[in-house]
Design a protein around this motif. Structure first.
Motif, PDB file in Angstrom:
ATOM      1  N   ALA A  14       5.343 -53.275 -62.470  1.00 26.62           N
ATOM      2  CA  ALA A  14       3.887 -53.509 -61.803  1.00 26.62           C
ATOM      3  C   ALA A  14       3.528 -55.012 -62.139  1.00 26.62           C
ATOM      4  O   ALA A  14       3.497 -55.342 -63.434  1.00 26.62           O
ATOM      5  N   ASP A  15       3.070 -55.819 -61.334  1.00 27.21           N
ATOM      6  CA  ASP A  15       2.428 -56.859 -61.599  1.00 27.21           C
ATOM      7  C   ASP A  15       0.908 -56.844 -61.262  1.00 27.21           C
ATOM      8  O   ASP A  15       0.491 -57.185 -60.164  1.00 27.21           O
ATOM      9  N   LEU A  16       0.220 -56.270 -62.391  1.00 28.82           N
ATOM     10  CA  LEU A  16      -1.118 -56.092 -62.110  1.00 28.82           C
ATOM     11  C   LEU A  16      -2.161 -57.199 -62.009  1.00 28.82           C
ATOM     12  O   LEU A  16      -3.510 -57.154 -61.750  1.00 28.82           O
ATOM     13  N   GLN A  44     -14.799 -60.946 -60.961  1.00 26.55           N
ATOM     14  CA  GLN A  44     -14.973 -60.788 -62.216  1.00 26.55           C
ATOM     15  C   GLN A  44     -13.701 -60.837 -62.841  1.00 26.55           C
ATOM     16  O   GLN A  44     -12.875 -60.206 -62.297  1.00 26.55           O
ATOM     17  N   ILE A  78     -10.720 -59.746 -65.537  1.00 27.73           N
ATOM     18  CA  ILE A  78     -10.653 -58.932 -66.698  1.00 27.73           C
ATOM     19  C   ILE A  78      -9.345 -59.008 -67.546  1.00 27.73           C
ATOM     20  O   ILE A  78      -8.256 -59.456 -66.763  1.00 27.73           O
ATOM     21  N   LEU A 136      -7.324 -45.485 -65.274  1.00 27.54           N
ATOM     22  CA  LEU A 136      -7.771 -46.785 -65.019  1.00 27.54           C
ATOM     23  C   LEU A 136      -9.100 -47.010 -64.357  1.00 27.54           C
ATOM     24  O   LEU A 136     -10.128 -47.862 -64.957  1.00 27.54           O
ATOM     25  N   ARG A 150      -4.781 -56.342 -70.788  1.00 29.70           N
ATOM     26  CA  ARG A 150      -4.860 -55.536 -71.627  1.00 29.70           C
ATOM     27  C   ARG A 150      -5.580 -54.225 -71.081  1.00 29.70           C
ATOM     28  O   ARG A 150      -4.945 -53.130 -71.364  1.00 29.70           O
ATOM     29  N   THR A 151      -6.746 -54.492 -70.223  1.00 30.15           N
ATOM     30  CA  THR A 151      -7.216 -53.323 -69.688  1.00 30.15           C
ATOM     31  C   THR A 151      -6.316 -52.502 -68.702  1.00 30.15           C
ATOM     32  O   THR A 151      -6.354 -51.458 -68.716  1.00 30.15           O
ATOM     33  N   LEU A 152      -5.435 -53.334 -68.192  1.00 29.48           N
ATOM     34  CA  LEU A 152      -4.686 -52.840 -67.155  1.00 29.48           C
ATOM     35  C   LEU A 152      -3.245 -52.230 -67.735  1.00 29.48           C
ATOM     36  O   LEU A 152      -2.540 -51.539 -66.867  1.00 29.48           O
ATOM     37  N   ILE A 170      -8.546 -55.900 -57.940  1.00 27.68           N
ATOM     38  CA  ILE A 170      -9.008 -54.437 -57.723  1.00 27.68           C
ATOM     39  C   ILE A 170     -10.137 -54.641 -56.860  1.00 27.68           C
ATOM     40  O   ILE A 170     -11.153 -55.094 -57.386  1.00 27.68           O
ATOM     41  N   ARG A 210       2.420 -46.600 -67.683  1.00 27.49           N
ATOM     42  CA  ARG A 210       2.890 -45.288 -66.949  1.00 27.49           C
ATOM     43  C   ARG A 210       3.703 -45.610 -65.873  1.00 27.49           C
ATOM     44  O   ARG A 210       4.516 -44.685 -65.481  1.00 27.49           O
ATOM     45  N   PHE A 218     -17.869 -50.867 -62.895  1.00 28.86           N
ATOM     46  CA  PHE A 218     -17.230 -51.123 -61.609  1.00 28.86           C
ATOM     47  C   PHE A 218     -16.526 -49.746 -61.122  1.00 28.86           C
ATOM     48  O   PHE A 218     -15.725 -49.042 -61.680  1.00 28.86           O
ATOM     49  N   LEU A 236      -1.974 -48.438 -67.431  1.00 24.25           N
ATOM     50  CA  LEU A 236      -1.565 -48.172 -66.350  1.00 24.25           C
ATOM     51  C   LEU A 236       0.001 -48.820 -65.746  1.00 24.25           C
ATOM     52  O   LEU A 236       0.989 -48.080 -65.443  1.00 24.25           O
ATOM     53  N   ARG A 273     -11.856 -46.126 -66.664  1.00 25.68           N
ATOM     54  CA  ARG A 273     -12.088 -47.135 -67.916  1.00 25.68           C
ATOM     55  C   ARG A 273     -12.747 -48.167 -67.247  1.00 25.68           C
ATOM     56  O   ARG A 273     -13.769 -48.602 -67.826  1.00 25.68           O
ATOM     57  N   HIS A 325      -1.628 -59.461 -59.829  1.00 26.24           N
ATOM     58  CA  HIS A 325      -1.041 -60.119 -58.508  1.00 26.24           C
ATOM     59  C   HIS A 325      -2.414 -59.854 -57.344  1.00 26.24           C
ATOM     60  O   HIS A 325      -2.613 -60.979 -56.618  1.00 26.24           O
ATOM     61  N   ILE A 356      -0.067 -51.974 -55.317  1.00 29.62           N
ATOM     62  CA  ILE A 356       0.370 -52.527 -56.642  1.00 29.62           C
ATOM     63  C   ILE A 356       1.688 -53.022 -56.254  1.00 29.62           C
ATOM     64  O   ILE A 356       2.608 -52.371 -55.690  1.00 29.62           O
ATOM     65  N   VAL A 357       1.640 -54.540 -56.654  1.00 29.65           N
ATOM     66  CA  VAL A 357       3.054 -54.942 -56.072  1.00 29.65           C
ATOM     67  C   VAL A 357       3.884 -55.100 -57.347  1.00 29.65           C
ATOM     68  O   VAL A 357       3.182 -55.295 -58.690  1.00 29.65           O
ATOM     69  N   GLY A 358       5.058 -55.128 -57.437  1.00 30.34           N
ATOM     70  CA  GLY A 358       5.965 -55.239 -58.547  1.00 30.34           C
ATOM     71  C   GLY A 358       7.308 -55.447 -58.233  1.00 30.34           C
ATOM     72  O   GLY A 358       7.593 -55.656 -56.965  1.00 30.34           O
ATOM     73  N   ILE A 359       8.133 -54.869 -59.018  1.00 36.14           N
ATOM     74  CA  ILE A 359       9.539 -54.767 -58.743  1.00 36.14           C
ATOM     75  C   ILE A 359      10.225 -53.259 -59.103  1.00 36.14           C
ATOM     76  O   ILE A 359       9.667 -52.682 -60.059  1.00 36.14           O
ATOM     77  N   LEU A 395     -11.565 -58.155 -60.740  1.00 37.97           N
ATOM     78  CA  LEU A 395     -12.444 -56.941 -59.880  1.00 37.97           C
ATOM     79  C   LEU A 395     -13.140 -57.605 -58.564  1.00 37.97           C
ATOM     80  O   LEU A 395     -13.859 -58.746 -59.068  1.00 37.97           O
TER      81      LEU A 395
END
Lengths: 123, 123
Positions: free
Chosen positions: A107-109, A85, A87, B95, A90-92, A114, A98, B105, A95, B98, A111, B114-117, A76
């Motif tokens: 998603a590669d959260l 910060q 995090i 999210l 697990r928190t992400l 936020i 989903r 925050f 999402l 949360r 990377h 959001i980056v990914g495949i 963050l």
DNA sequence: GTCACTATTGCCACCACTTGCGATAACCTT
DNA sequence: AAGGTTATCGCAAGTGGTGGCAATAGTGAC
């Protein structure tokens, strides 16, 4: 595995996390001034492809590099004060699940950070 | 509101969304070559502060600018094929809530893609 | 309108990379 | 160990974006 690539990997081992390419280049060039910064950049990319390192983007325009074996986590970043910060992923994850089920997107959260306003800066 | 600032705003009005600063500078300089690119960059920043425009980070490098009045939405970007997909902010809101309650925050989840495949590139 | 004051501009040098290219090093195969 | 092939390197120029600075344009008070 060339001498130059070894040096880049060693520099990353020494650093805790979130080093910049420039910092690595600076360290290496202190002892081996003939090594060009572009070699460092290219080797970071190569090492990433080989699975040894990864990079993340915090909100500034520098890329942060770290070894691939450190525990992955999200970030963050406050756009007001710039504080960073960590995090737990697990928190992400909700999402991530989903996006996976609704869009088929993996998603590669970890990377990208936020961006937002942190608790201290909130009005 | 200077001539230069007006020109930047006009260029953004004409563009649909997700223009780059470079594209805007190119358009303006076609007719007004004396206007420096740095003036365009600074005006985009100024207009953002005034609430007229916002920016997002799609892929890793370029900043994308658009008018502040278009509907906000998230982005999924595939790191393999580069495809971009828009998703409703609603998907990201759980999210957001949360992070707000657990960390205090206030996340701006439309700010970075959001980056990914993507589905097509998944192995 | 004129004068002071502040915001903005154009220019230029810099930053964080990236790219093209010829030279060199690493790695096979024999 | 020598020769050939491919990967990588150092150098230099280029790219998209940023920051300092002196000149200038905009603005507000008289």
């Amino acid at each position: 595995m060339t001498v130059q690539r070894r040096l880049v990997l060693d520099a990353l081992q020494r650093a805790r996390h979130h080093t910049t390419a420039e910092e690595i280049a600076r360290q290496i060039r202190a002892r081996h001034p003939q090594i060009d910064p572009s070699t460092v950049y290219r080797n970071l990319e190569a090492l990433e492809e080989l699975g040894y390192v990864t990079h993340t983007h915090l909100d500034d325009r520098v890329t942060r590099w770290h070894r691939a074996d450190v525990e992955r986590h999200g970030h963050l970043v406050c756009r007001r004060c710039g504080s960073e910060q960590e995090i737990p992923l697990r928190t992400l994850e909700p999402l991530g699940r989903r996006l996976r089920s609704e869009q088929g997107f993996r998603a590669d959260l970890a990377h990208s950070a936020i961006v937002g306003i942190c608790r201290e800066c909130a009005p």
